[in-house]
Design an enzyme around this catalytic site. Structure first.
Site, short mmCIF file in Angstrom:
data_model
loop_
_atom_site.label_atom_id
_atom_site.label_comp_id
_atom_site.label_asym_id
_atom_site.label_seq_id
_atom_site.Cartn_x
_atom_site.Cartn_y
_atom_site.Cartn_z
N THR A 1 4.52 0.79 13.64
CA THR A 1 3.09 0.62 13.88
C THR A 1 2.63 1.00 15.29
O THR A 1 3.42 0.93 16.24
CB THR A 1 2.74 -0.86 13.62
OG1 THR A 1 1.41 -1.13 14.04
CG2 THR A 1 3.65 -1.81 14.39
N ASP A 2 1.34 1.31 15.39
CA ASP A 2 0.70 1.53 16.69
C ASP A 2 0.69 0.24 17.52
O ASP A 2 0.52 0.29 18.74
CB ASP A 2 -0.74 2.00 16.47
CG ASP A 2 -1.53 1.11 15.52
OD1 ASP A 2 -0.93 0.58 14.56
OD2 ASP A 2 -2.75 0.92 15.72
N ALA B 1 7.18 -5.13 4.77
CA ALA B 1 6.90 -5.68 6.10
C ALA B 1 6.01 -6.89 5.98
O ALA B 1 5.28 -7.04 4.99
CB ALA B 1 6.21 -4.62 6.97
N TYR C 1 3.05 -9.80 15.75
CA TYR C 1 3.31 -8.74 14.76
C TYR C 1 3.94 -7.51 15.45
O TYR C 1 4.99 -7.03 15.02
CB TYR C 1 2.00 -8.35 14.06
CG TYR C 1 2.08 -7.09 13.23
CD1 TYR C 1 2.79 -7.05 12.03
CD2 TYR C 1 1.45 -5.92 13.65
CE1 TYR C 1 2.86 -5.90 11.28
CE2 TYR C 1 1.51 -4.76 12.90
CZ TYR C 1 2.22 -4.75 11.71
OH TYR C 1 2.29 -3.59 10.97
N GLN D 1 0.83 -1.22 0.00
CA GLN D 1 0.00 0.00 0.00
C GLN D 1 0.86 1.27 0.00
O GLN D 1 0.69 2.16 -0.82
CB GLN D 1 -0.87 0.04 1.26
CG GLN D 1 -1.91 -1.03 1.38
CD GLN D 1 -2.90 -0.64 2.46
OE1 GLN D 1 -3.81 0.15 2.22
NE2 GLN D 1 -2.75 -1.19 3.65
N THR E 1 2.81 -8.05 7.24
CA THR E 1 1.72 -7.28 7.85
C THR E 1 0.49 -8.13 8.19
O THR E 1 -0.54 -7.57 8.58
CB THR E 1 1.28 -6.13 6.91
OG1 THR E 1 0.93 -6.68 5.64
CG2 THR E 1 2.38 -5.10 6.72
N ASP F 1 13.90 -9.62 -1.48
CA ASP F 1 13.39 -10.14 -0.20
C ASP F 1 14.33 -9.56 0.86
O ASP F 1 15.51 -9.92 0.91
CB ASP F 1 13.44 -11.67 -0.23
CG ASP F 1 13.10 -12.30 1.11
OD1 ASP F 1 12.96 -11.56 2.10
OD2 ASP F 1 13.00 -13.54 1.16
N ILE F 2 13.82 -8.67 1.69
CA ILE F 2 14.72 -7.97 2.63
C ILE F 2 15.29 -8.90 3.69
O ILE F 2 16.22 -8.53 4.40
CB ILE F 2 14.03 -6.74 3.29
CG1 ILE F 2 12.86 -7.17 4.19
CG2 ILE F 2 13.62 -5.71 2.26
CD1 ILE F 2 12.41 -6.07 5.15
#
Ligand SMILES: NC(=O)c1ccc[n+]([C@@H]2O[C@H](COP(=O)([O-])OP(=O)(O)OC[C@H]3O[C@@H](n4cnc5c(N)ncnc54)[C@H](OP(=O)(O)O)[C@@H]3O)[C@@H](O)[C@H]2O)c1
Length: 296
Positions: free
Chosen positions: A100-101, A59, A124, A11, A61, A35-36
């Site tokens: 992320t939150d 990430a 996560y 996204q 996700t 591919d990290i």
């Protein structure tokens, strides 16, 4: 300035590539080409691209899947970030990263600042927090942008799920006791480019952790209601379905979600004048984009 963007088909990665400002040459890599979590691939891409800045939008996700796939979640969100961080440090270049939150417990009742104590409740969030740690330990010039509830016209997200369910069902039950800030992928991309532009101009940036999310805070129920109202107005749905407000307890998921995900974004406003965008307006832009795609 040469910029490597990882996760280029996600996204945020997609929106980054749609909005490249003047003065940047962007090299976007999707997961098939980089591919990290693969050290050889990271080395080869850094050698080929010779970036002067890296933006990591890659990430793992899948929040619920991560609960039973912790090894892969950590490989990408922690070790993969470590590989990028070490490669960036090796070249003496900065890395802009998204988090992320979900690094917070969600027990709070006022917006979380970047300095607040972290306490993830699921795999996560734990893996993302481990990635933040790898980054801060391995790359001296790093910036972490924590965000929440990401939506956009490209990729999978709550807005698209609601449109799908809303066209199939007359009544939906949506969780009303979790609060956060819906954030458009486009606004995250713009924020990252604004930060990259400061670095390009000044050769420096205030490194560290920042928060950026859409405003005002709302519940998933509020978000769903607004999606249906706008989608019906724009003709994307024949009519708005009925929406029942339910509790988290009534909608069990493998991963525990933070009840309170609201991020305090003042640090970014103070440092760079980057003000959170109104998600209601951002939603309209995204729904219009989806409508244009449908009519093509
Ligand atoms: N989505 C949210 O609501 C949300 C909320 C808060 C924070 N964030 C953070 O925001 C950032 C961007 O998220 P997003 O919403 O754009 O996620 P997304 O749409 O799922 O995109 C992530 C991209 O990363 C790619 N990827 C996965 N594993 C990879 C690997 N090993 N190497 C390279 N690429 C890999 C994925 O490719 P494949 O599809 O091929 O696997 C996907 O294209 C992430 O850091 C995420 O943690 C997201």
């Amino acid at each position: 300035m040469r910029v490597l963007v990882t996760g280029a088909q996600g996204q945020v990665g997609y929106e980054l590539l749609q909005r490249v400002p003047d003065g940047f040459a962007v090299f976007g890599y999707g997961s098939q080409d980089l591919d990290i979590s693969n050290a050889d691939q990271v080395r080869a891409v850094f050698k080929a691209v010779k970036p002067e800045l890296v933006i990591n939008a890659a990430a793992y996700t899948a929040v619920d899947k991560a609960e039973s796939d912790a090894e892969r979640a950590y490989a990408v969100n922690s070790d993969g970030v470590g590989l990028l961080a070490a490669a960036a440090e090796n070249l003496g270049i900065p890395l802009l990263h998204i988090s992320t939150d979900y690094v917070f417990s969600g027990d709070g009742d006022k917006p979380y600042t970047p300095e607040d104590v972290t306490h993830p409740t699921g795999v996560y969030g734990l893996s993302k927090l481990a990635g933040e740690k790898q980054l801060s330990e391995q790359c001296s010039r790093h910036l972490v942008l924590r965000t929440s509830w990401v939506f956009g016209a490209h990729g999978n997200n709550f807005v698209k799920t609601m449109l799908r369910l809303g066209s199939d069902r007359d009544t939906l039950s949506i969780v009303a006791d979790q609060h956060g800030g819906p954030t458009s992928a486009g606004s995250i991309a713009e924020t990252l480019w604004a930060l990259a532009s400061v670095f390009r101009r000044d050769g420096r940036l205030g490194w560290g952790v920042y928060h950026y999310s859409g405003a005002p805070a709302c519940s998933w129920y509020d978000f769903a209601k607004e999606i249906f109202t706008q989608a019906a107005d724009l003709g994307l749905l024949e009519k708005s379905p009925n929406v029942n407000a339910i509790t988290t307890a009534e909608y069990p998921t493998p991963a525990k979600r933070p009840m309170w995900s609201v991020l305090d974004c003042e640090k970014l406003v103070d440092a760079h004048g980057l003000v959170p965008k109104n998600w209601v307006q951002e939603l309209q832009t995204v729904l219009r984009q989806l409508g244009e795609r449908q009519s093509v």
